[in-house]
Design a protein around this motif. Structure first.
Motif, PDB file in Angstrom:
ATOM      1  N   UNK A   8      27.927  42.042  41.610  1.00 47.36           N
ATOM      2  CA  UNK A   8      28.160  42.802  40.373  1.00 47.36           C
ATOM      3  C   UNK A   8      29.402  42.291  39.665  1.00 47.36           C
ATOM      4  N   UNK A   9      29.429  42.505  38.349  1.00 44.61           N
ATOM      5  CA  UNK A   9      30.687  42.315  37.622  1.00 44.61           C
ATOM      6  C   UNK A   9      31.513  43.595  37.747  1.00 44.61           C
ATOM      7  N   UNK A  10      32.817  43.438  37.611  1.00 44.70           N
ATOM      8  CA  UNK A  10      33.686  44.608  37.671  1.00 44.70           C
ATOM      9  C   UNK A  10      34.324  44.822  36.301  1.00 44.70           C
ATOM     10  N   UNK A  11      34.106  46.028  35.767  1.00 50.37           N
ATOM     11  CA  UNK A  11      34.705  46.419  34.479  1.00 50.37           C
ATOM     12  C   UNK A  11      35.822  47.402  34.782  1.00 50.37           C
ATOM     13  N   UNK A  12      37.053  47.005  34.522  1.00 51.12           N
ATOM     14  CA  UNK A  12      38.184  47.895  34.732  1.00 51.12           C
ATOM     15  C   UNK A  12      38.372  48.767  33.503  1.00 51.12           C
ATOM     16  N   UNK A  13      38.703  50.041  33.718  1.00 50.20           N
ATOM     17  CA  UNK A  13      39.022  50.946  32.604  1.00 50.20           C
ATOM     18  C   UNK A  13      40.390  51.565  32.884  1.00 50.20           C
ATOM     19  N   UNK A  14      41.457  50.789  32.662  1.00 50.04           N
ATOM     20  CA  UNK A  14      42.796  51.248  33.025  1.00 50.04           C
ATOM     21  C   UNK A  14      43.476  52.042  31.910  1.00 50.04           C
ATOM     22  N   UNK A  15      44.394  52.917  32.300  1.00 49.95           N
ATOM     23  CA  UNK A  15      45.269  53.571  31.336  1.00 49.95           C
ATOM     24  C   UNK A  15      46.291  52.544  30.852  1.00 49.95           C
ATOM     25  N   UNK A  16      46.489  52.481  29.553  1.00 51.52           N
ATOM     26  CA  UNK A  16      47.317  51.417  28.983  1.00 51.52           C
ATOM     27  C   UNK A  16      48.779  51.514  29.426  1.00 51.52           C
ATOM     28  N   UNK A  17      49.319  52.731  29.456  1.00 53.28           N
ATOM     29  CA  UNK A  17      50.716  52.889  29.865  1.00 53.28           C
ATOM     30  C   UNK A  17      50.887  52.529  31.341  1.00 53.28           C
ATOM     31  N   UNK A  18      49.932  52.962  32.159  1.00 55.64           N
ATOM     32  CA  UNK A  18      50.032  52.725  33.600  1.00 55.64           C
ATOM     33  C   UNK A  18      50.070  51.238  33.920  1.00 55.64           C
ATOM     34  N   UNK A  19      49.499  50.419  33.017  1.00 56.48           N
ATOM     35  CA  UNK A  19      49.452  48.973  33.277  1.00 56.48           C
ATOM     36  C   UNK A  19      50.847  48.360  33.381  1.00 56.48           C
ATOM     37  N   UNK A  20      51.862  49.015  32.805  1.00 60.58           N
ATOM     38  CA  UNK A  20      53.227  48.498  32.917  1.00 60.58           C
ATOM     39  C   UNK A  20      53.715  48.576  34.363  1.00 60.58           C
ATOM     40  N   UNK A  21      53.081  49.459  35.121  1.00 56.79           N
ATOM     41  CA  UNK A  21      53.534  49.760  36.475  1.00 56.79           C
ATOM     42  C   UNK A  21      52.543  49.262  37.523  1.00 56.79           C
ATOM     43  N   UNK A  22      51.273  49.317  37.184  1.00 57.37           N
ATOM     44  CA  UNK A  22      50.227  49.083  38.180  1.00 57.37           C
ATOM     45  C   UNK A  22      49.723  47.648  38.129  1.00 57.37           C
ATOM     46  N   UNK A  23      49.162  47.246  39.243  1.00 50.86           N
ATOM     47  CA  UNK A  23      48.615  45.904  39.341  1.00 50.86           C
ATOM     48  C   UNK A  23      47.540  45.720  38.252  1.00 50.86           C
ATOM     49  N   UNK A  24      47.632  44.639  37.497  1.00 53.25           N
ATOM     50  CA  UNK A  24      46.678  44.479  36.392  1.00 53.25           C
ATOM     51  C   UNK A  24      45.274  44.153  36.905  1.00 53.25           C
ATOM     52  N   UNK A  25      44.241  44.568  36.170  1.00 56.31           N
ATOM     53  CA  UNK A  25      42.856  44.352  36.589  1.00 56.31           C
ATOM     54  C   UNK A  25      42.557  42.897  36.972  1.00 56.31           C
ATOM     55  N   UNK A  26      43.158  41.945  36.289  1.00 54.29           N
ATOM     56  CA  UNK A  26      42.912  40.537  36.609  1.00 54.29           C
ATOM     57  C   UNK A  26      43.345  40.164  38.018  1.00 54.29           C
ATOM     58  N   UNK A  27      44.125  41.044  38.667  1.00 61.74           N
ATOM     59  CA  UNK A  27      44.579  40.761  40.036  1.00 61.74           C
ATOM     60  C   UNK A  27      44.017  41.748  41.043  1.00 61.74           C
ATOM     61  N   UNK A  28      43.004  42.499  40.657  1.00 60.81           N
ATOM     62  CA  UNK A  28      42.402  43.434  41.612  1.00 60.81           C
ATOM     63  C   UNK A  28      41.581  42.666  42.640  1.00 60.81           C
ATOM     64  N   UNK A  29      41.731  43.035  43.921  1.00 59.32           N
ATOM     65  CA  UNK A  29      40.922  42.456  44.976  1.00 59.32           C
ATOM     66  C   UNK A  29      41.154  40.960  45.078  1.00 59.32           C
ATOM     67  N   UNK A  30      40.167  40.273  45.619  1.00 65.61           N
ATOM     68  CA  UNK A  30      40.325  38.841  45.851  1.00 65.61           C
ATOM     69  C   UNK A  30      40.249  38.056  44.543  1.00 65.61           C
ATOM     70  N   UNK A  31      39.307  38.418  43.675  1.00 69.02           N
ATOM     71  CA  UNK A  31      39.053  37.590  42.487  1.00 69.02           C
ATOM     72  C   UNK A  31      39.438  38.241  41.161  1.00 69.02           C
ATOM     73  N   UNK A  32      39.788  39.504  41.195  1.00 68.35           N
ATOM     74  CA  UNK A  32      40.154  40.186  39.952  1.00 68.35           C
ATOM     75  C   UNK A  32      38.935  40.733  39.214  1.00 68.35           C
TER      76      UNK A  32
END
Lengths: 460, 488
Positions: free
Chosen positions: A230-254
């Motif tokens: 499957x493809x992975x579609x991230x739906x992140x909160x924009x403010x949280x992205x300043x703090x949280x690991x960005x979707x491009x780095x989720x898991x092994x391949x992002x």
């Protein structure tokens, strides 16, 4: 005549040049039976002063509240410069930048926006924005199905915003795409990574945090989805992205695509809009991305400049074969978001996220110290959380509202299984005094409800 | 210079960031969920950012600074009063999920806008939900589909679209699961009625029509077209892109349309904002009312409410997380109230007067009209096909040279069926003096095209940048700044 500059002399000269005796003569090609001047619901003209007064009085009657509702739209401080610049006429009243040489201001701003959003989400490519978070997610679902080329099922967690799920359904239902729910763990509030259906699916949507404010186990969800093709579609909160690991780095391949709501980046709540949807993706998915994209190039003498590019994906060129019917982006909102991010920088946006997080935890601690109030989920949160109360939510929220407090978003309709539950948010805009005011009122209201009803008749 | 290139390590616009909370609670988030490196955002002072974006704004053409005779886009003056009216602090602070009871003033504005739009378009019901014209089209075609489906008429698979239509029309029909069949245009710029009659059948779900059309003329056979499509069991969709030409004078509902959208950023003068946000409310005839997208504003006993799925169970659903582009709706409301009924009728009158005056003057100046035998609506088409053959100067060159003269280019190369075309729409808010200046600039360029064609072919010359290399932009993709990559 409001906004029409013609003098009587002008009109006479223009009619003479055209060779008709009056303006009505210009409508001669319209069948007479279709002409209809009647307007019964449009009041007579009003001056600017009268309209401003009417709308100011209406706004003042609506009043102001101490707001603890989040649920997809978040109250943050917006630097004064953001909208003072964004509403300069040169941005506000500019057209879509199709004439690149006359639109470098908007184009360069959008290029900077794309750079910021790509970096914030950890993905290579950003478009120049879509309508809002929910419709951007629907576009991401369509994009993932096009990229997958096999399956037409997409997994939408039940812990994804319930209205976003409905919007996705509205926008994809006529294209033979099946949306499958994915349950959440009733203890942690996280989406269950062990509950994927056996069928082939094109994509999994992963909110971060989810609708309950709970942070998802994004690495595990991403890797499991990728293992299943499957493809992975991230739906992140924009403010949280300043703090949280960005979707491009989720898991092994992002994650493959990120789509979400840009409102926290400088858009006022404004009753629901205009906001902006952001969308970013991995470089190899670029050709399937919907919406406008700005590229850097050079002019005839080699000076760098900016232009809309890859327009062959879009409806005005490809018509029925376009990636989407979308024509506009939220240009002015993207301009405001760019100015907001430039003013805050990584440190400032990080501070917005950290302070919001701290305030939400303070508020949760304070509220759950009240007897009869509990937090049902054990998962870590960002700036929003679920509360369970031992009293009906609707009258509780009404009682808070009577005290000038919007206490949260009722979950009773969308998540009946949680019982009397509400979603509460605190951002950096809430001071310790605000938190105390909310807590005191909540304690008083809940305490009153728990007291046995006083006897109507006292024995004499 | 990019904002990133103004960045200096350690500089910050400190007044803009919040104070840290008394205790930082970041430890409550599992370490593996945290970001390792900060995002690439500039480190600039407040003044750096303010100056940078103010200077950038000055590199734009805009209605406030330039004349925009941009066909099919209705670039009229965006009243500042409408912006001020929408920017009331209580409206801006209103959370979209706040109870309706806390927003009666806000909802009153939206309800009255809904009622005015119903009246102006002659439709039975309106929803303000769609966030742009294309979303309005989607909603309209989805409602047409829902109407057929509700009657058990599920075999209809095709939407008819005139070949002159906006690209959004076929794209929206496809998003609703339909095939698209194009209908030809006759020599006078009308829909070819014989071709339409031959194209309709039991597969026809509906026809999407812009009237006046994108060719700048009123669709004279509208009554016959309506009969043909309805007789075949199809419905009629009205693309409101050109409503400015008839507002207050002719109502789409009277022409027999079943579903329509209105571009508030055109006819109701809300800002284009460099490409959005727009707003595309939809209107329907009585039979389609129950399918309207949510939310819809209702009034019961002096109280305004947003209707949801419980009240409109057959709705095609929601198009946005909240209420659509609410702030744009407020601007349209303020504009409509300032115009009032009398002002609304004058819009079409003066938009049409300006277009016909400009058309006559340009013809007098030696320009060739695409439909010289027709009256202009609020816009018209000049074709430069012959000029191109004579001088090599294209519509694109002509457009770029207009930028040098301080005038935004008209729409070029649309509609697709007129070669080397300029689609010109002056709008009602421009004075005769501005139109005369435009005619003068067009004459000058025409003379230049014959005398010094290379001057026109290499335009613009007077702007900060010369003509941009769009081919290179698409081939050597550079879509985000990368500090590691040298600038091109």
């Amino acid at each position: 005549m409001p906004f029409i500059p013609h003098t009587d002399d002008d009109v006479r000269a223009m009619l003479a040049a055209i060779g008709v005796s009056d303006i009505a003569g210009l409508f001669e090609e319209i069948p007479p039976a279709l002409r209809n001047d009647a307007l019964t619901q449009v009041p007579p003209p009003a001056t600017e002063m009268a309209v401003l007064r009417l709308m100011r009085e209406r706004a003042e009657r609506d009043g102001s509240y101490l707001n603890f509702i989040g649920a997809g739209a978040y109250e943050h401080h917006i630097p004064a410069a953001v909208w003072q610049i964004a509403t300069r006429g040169e941005f506000y009243s500019a057209y879509t930048p199709y004439q690149a040489e006359a639109s470098q201001g908007t184009l360069q701003t959008l290029y900077e926006y794309q750079t910021m959003m790509a970096s914030l989400t950890g993905l290579a490519i950003s478009n120049a924005s879509l309508y809002d978070g929910a419709s951007a997610l629907a576009e991401a679902v369509l994009m993932a199905v096009r990229l997958h080329k096999g399956a037409r099922r997409v997994l939408l967690p039940r812990a994804l915003h319930p209205v976003w799920r409905r919007v996705v359904r509205t926008l994809v239902r006529n294209q033979g795409i099946e949306l499958i729910g994915l349950p959440y763990d009733p203890h942690t509030g996280q989406t269950r990574a062990d509950a994927f259906p056996a069928d082939d699916c094109a994509a999994l949507v992963v909110p971060q945090p989810n609708f309950f404010g709970v942070l998802e186990a994004v690495d595990e969800l991403t890797d499991r989805a990728h293992q299943r093709g499957m493809l992975v579609i991230a739906a992140p909160n924009a403010t949280a992205l300043a703090l949280l690991r960005p979707p491009g780095q989720w898991g092994r391949d992002g994650a493959d695509i990120a789509a979400g709501e840009g409102q926290p980046l400088g858009m006022p709540l404004a009753g629901g809009g205009p906001y902006l949807g952001f969308m970013t993706c991995r470089a190899e998915h670029l050709r399937q991305m919907p919406g406008r994209i700005v590229g850097r190039t050079v002019d005839a003498v080699g000076k760098p400049g900016y232009t809309l590019t890859l327009q062959a994906r879009e409806q005005h060129i490809r018509r029925s074969k376009a990636t989407s019917n979308i024509c506009t982006n939220q240009g002015l909102a993207a301009t405001a978001a760019t100015i907001y991010m430039a003013l805050l920088g990584a440190a400032g946006l990080g501070q917005v996220a950290r302070t919001s997080h701290a305030r939400a935890l303070q508020l949760r601690d304070a509220l759950t110290a009240i007897a009869g109030v509990s937090a049902p989920f054990s998962g870590s949160i960002f700036h929003e959380f679920v509360l369970k109360v031992q009293t009906p939510v609707a009258p509780l929220l009404q009682a808070l509202q009577a005290q000038g407090i919007l206490g949260g978003y009722s979950l009773v309709n969308d998540y009946a299984e949680l019982g009397q539950a509400l979603l509460v948010c605190a951002t950096e805009t809430k001071t310790p005094a605000d938190i105390e005011r909310y807590t005191d009122n909540m304690a008083r209201i809940i305490g009153r409800r728990f007291q046995p009803a006083p006897c109507a008749l006292k024995p004499s | 210079m990019l904002i990133f290139e103004r960045s200096r390590c350690g500089r910050q616009s400190r007044a803009q960031a919040p104070a840290p909370a008394e205790t930082d609670r970041i430890a409550a988030i599992p370490d593996q969920l945290l970001r390792r490196a900060p995002p690439l955002l500039p480190e600039v002072s407040e003044l750096d950012a303010v100056r940078h974006y103010t200077l950038l704004s000055q590199q734009n053409f805009s209605i406030d600074t330039h004349f925009y005779p941009l066909g099919s886009c209705t670039m009229k003056y965006n009243p500042r009063g409408a912006n001020a009216a929408a920017m009331q602090p209580q409206f801006l602070a209103r959370h979209p999920a706040a109870p309706d009871a806390t927003g009666q003033g806000f909802l009153a504005c939206l309800y009255e806008l809904q009622e005015m739009l119903k009246d102006i378009t002659g439709m039975a019901a309106v929803s303000l939900a769609p966030m742009a014209g294309a979303q309005g089209e989607f909603a309209g075609i989805a409602m047409i589909r829902a109407w057929h489906d509700a009657r058990g008429d599920t075999a209809r698979s095709e939407i008819l679209v005139p070949d002159a239509a906006h690209g959004t029309n076929p794209a929206s029909a496809v998003m609703c699961g339909y095939r698209v069949r194009e209908v030809a245009t006759d020599a006078d710029g009308n829909v070819d009625v014989a071709a339409l009659a031959a194209a309709v059948g039991p597969q026809t779900a509906g026809l999407m029509l812009t009237n006046p059309s994108t060719l700048g003329v009123f669709e004279r056979h509208i009554v016959e077209i309506e009969r043909i499509v309805h007789a075949a069991g199809g419905l009629l969709y009205y693309d409101g892109a050109n409503l400015n030409a008839i507002v207050g004078r002719v109502k789409p509902g009277d022409m027999g349309f079943d579903a329509i959208h209105i571009n508030l950023h055109k006819t109701f003068s809300t800002p284009h904002g460099g490409g959005g946000p727009g707003a595309g409310p939809v209107g329907v005839s009585e039979g389609l009312r129950q399918f309207l997208p949510l939310p819809v504003v209702a009034q019961r006993k002096q109280e305004f409410r947003l209707l949801d799925e419980r009240e409109l169970p057959l709705s095609i659903g929601r198009l946005a997380a909240h209420l659509g582009n609410a702030g744009i709706l407020l601007r349209a409301y303020a504009y409509a109230r300032m115009l009032g009924d009398a002002g609304m009728r004058r819009v079409a009158d003066f938009a049409t007067l300006n277009a016909n005056y400009l058309m006559v003057e340009l013809r007098r100046a030696g320009f060739e009209l695409a439909y010289p035998q027709r009256r202009a609506s609020h816009e018209f088409i000049v074709t430069l096909q012959r000029l191109k053959e004579q001088t090599g100067v294209t519509a694109m060159d002509f457009a770029k040279r207009l930028l040098d003269k301080g005038i935004h280019a008209p729409t070029t190369y649309f509609p697709l069926l007129v070669p080397e075309c300029l689609l010109i729409e002056p709008t009602e808010t421009e004075s005769k003096q501005t139109l005369d200046l435009f005619v003068g600039a067009m004459k000058e360029i025409l003379a230049e095209a014959h005398a010094t064609p290379d001057l026109v072919k290499s335009a613009p010359h007077e702007l900060p940048l010369r003509r941009l290399d769009e081919v290179r932009a698409a081939r050597q993709l550079d879509l985000a700044w990368d500090p590691a990559r040298p600038a091109n």
